[in-house]
Write an enzyme that holds these catalytic residues in place. Structure first.
Site, PDB file in Angstrom:
ATOM      1  N   CYS A   1      39.233  45.234  27.355  1.00 36.79           N
ATOM      2  CA  CYS A   1      39.910  46.008  26.311  1.00 36.79           C
ATOM      3  C   CYS A   1      41.433  46.039  26.510  1.00 36.79           C
ATOM      4  O   CYS A   1      42.095  45.026  26.369  1.00 36.79           O
ATOM      5  CB  CYS A   1      39.313  47.407  26.228  1.00 36.79           C
ATOM      6  SG  CYS A   1      39.727  48.235  24.657  1.00 36.79           S
TER       7      CYS A   1
ATOM      8  N   HIS B   1      34.097  46.603  24.790  1.00 31.84           N
ATOM      9  CA  HIS B   1      33.593  47.379  25.916  1.00 31.84           C
ATOM     10  C   HIS B   1      32.099  47.105  26.145  1.00 31.84           C
ATOM     11  O   HIS B   1      31.254  47.959  25.842  1.00 31.84           O
ATOM     12  CB  HIS B   1      33.799  48.873  25.669  1.00 31.84           C
ATOM     13  CG  HIS B   1      35.198  49.347  25.865  1.00 31.84           C
ATOM     14  ND1 HIS B   1      35.753  49.539  27.117  1.00 31.84           N
ATOM     15  CD2 HIS B   1      36.165  49.662  24.971  1.00 31.84           C
ATOM     16  CE1 HIS B   1      36.994  49.963  26.989  1.00 31.84           C
ATOM     17  NE2 HIS B   1      37.268  50.045  25.703  1.00 31.84           N
TER      18      HIS B   1
ATOM     19  N   GLU C   1      30.535  47.349  28.726  1.00 31.22           N
ATOM     20  CA  GLU C   1      30.035  48.277  29.749  1.00 31.22           C
ATOM     21  C   GLU C   1      29.669  49.640  29.176  1.00 31.22           C
ATOM     22  O   GLU C   1      29.014  50.448  29.862  1.00 31.22           O
ATOM     23  CB  GLU C   1      31.086  48.450  30.855  1.00 31.22           C
ATOM     24  CG  GLU C   1      32.215  49.416  30.557  1.00 31.22           C
ATOM     25  CD  GLU C   1      33.311  48.860  29.657  1.00 31.22           C
ATOM     26  OE1 GLU C   1      34.314  49.561  29.443  1.00 31.22           O
ATOM     27  OE2 GLU C   1      33.158  47.726  29.148  1.00 31.22           O
TER      28      GLU C   1
END
EC number: 2.3.1.46
Length: 312
Positions: free
Chosen positions: A142, A235, A237
């Site tokens: 990001c 993102h 994650e």
């Protein structure tokens, strides 16, 4: 295989409860194996939450991974206990003379601030430069992806009129990149950012390849030609409720955020959120570790010159 983490790290209990294979330093020290050494530069405010998200992905790979946690400065954190930072995090001076198989640089809540105005921008540049000779492959997430593309390739981001938040469909490249092995032609990934680098600028750069993009969200996966820098503008994650938590946090702060797109059931924030990216996120990190770290890194980390570019 497990991800090896410091004894008593809070994330361990969460990961074990989810059947993610983690191993304490004490137990791992008794194994005769060459694990991958990964350094995580955590720039997010809630360090523990981000640690858990990343370790969840690293722990779902076939490789044993030793993880070191790095902080950008020693200022008191507003969102993470000081004892946690002092116990589990290292300063750059403590790792400067070491080599790592992989480096992950997280996002940061700095989306609307010019890079040169970030108080620790000099340190970010120093770490990125250091990684060129001390790390086999770096994964930028990001904000860090935009920061890395700016510092290494001179590509300036453009601020968006509104924060881009939601879960977007992405199209993978048709070329046989190892990073994309197992990917569907179309997959979903979350974004939460205030800026973008135009897709055409990234595609025009001679040292970069765009591996995946979204018609709505722009470039998502960008890889350097030498395979050592992977830029992920979203993102992977994030957990199921992360976008929800960000949305209601911004509402509470009077920021009038737009509803995250393609996220709440029926686009109603009173309904449950729908996660459609976990399998992609797991595969992305697994492929990165396998093909761009494990397959490239020298057995002896002191011999970084032994690395050879991946050939498809």
């Amino acid at each position: 295989m497990p991800v090896r983490i410091p004894d008593n790290l809070p994330a361990a209990g969460v990961l074990v409860s989810e059947n993610i294979f983690v191993m304490s330093e004490t137990r791992a020290a008794n194994q005769d194996i060459r694990p991958m050494r990964v350094l995580i530069l955590n720039l997010m405010p809630n360090k523990i939450e981000t640690e858990t998200q990343l370790l969840r992905l690293l722990g779902n790979t076939p490789l044993q991974v030793d993880v070191d946690l790095l902080r950008i400065h020693d200022k008191v954190s507003k969102h993470t206990p000081t004892d946690h930072m002092n116990t589990f995090y290292r300063d750059f001076s403590q790792v400067r003379d070491k080599n790592y198989d992989g480096l992950i640089i997280t996002g940061a809540p700095l989306g609307q601030i010019d890079f040169t105005e970030v108080t620790f921008w000099d340190k970010i540049q120093e770490i990125i430069d250091w990684s060129q000779t001390h790390v086999t492959s770096t994964l930028f997430l990001c904000w860090a992806a935009h920061a890395g593309l700016y510092h290494l390739y001179g590509l300036q981001r453009e601020l968006l009129p509104r924060k881009r938040s939601g879960v977007f469909a992405h199209e993978r490249s048709g070329k046989p990149y190892p990073l994309l092995r197992g990917f569907d032609d179309e997959f979903f990934a979350p974004h939460s950012r205030f800026a973008e680098i135009p897709l055409e600028k990234l595609r025009a750069h001679p040292d970069l390849d765009v591996l995946a993009h979204s018609d709505e969200a722009g470039a998502y996966l960008v890889l350097s030609k030498d395979n050592r820098q992977l830029f992920v503008t979203g993102h992977p994650e994030y957990q199921k409720h992360t976008l929800r938590d960000e949305y209601f946090r911004d509402l509470g702060e009077g920021l009038e955020p737009e509803l995250p797109k393609n996220y709440f059931k029926g686009d109603d924030p009173d309904n449950r959120a729908v996660a459609r990216w976990h399998s992609h996120g797991s595969l992305l990190v697994s492929n990165w570790l396998n093909y761009y770290v494990y397959q490239l890194t020298p057995y002896d980390l002191n011999d970084m010159q032994a690395m050879t570019p991946w050939e498809s």
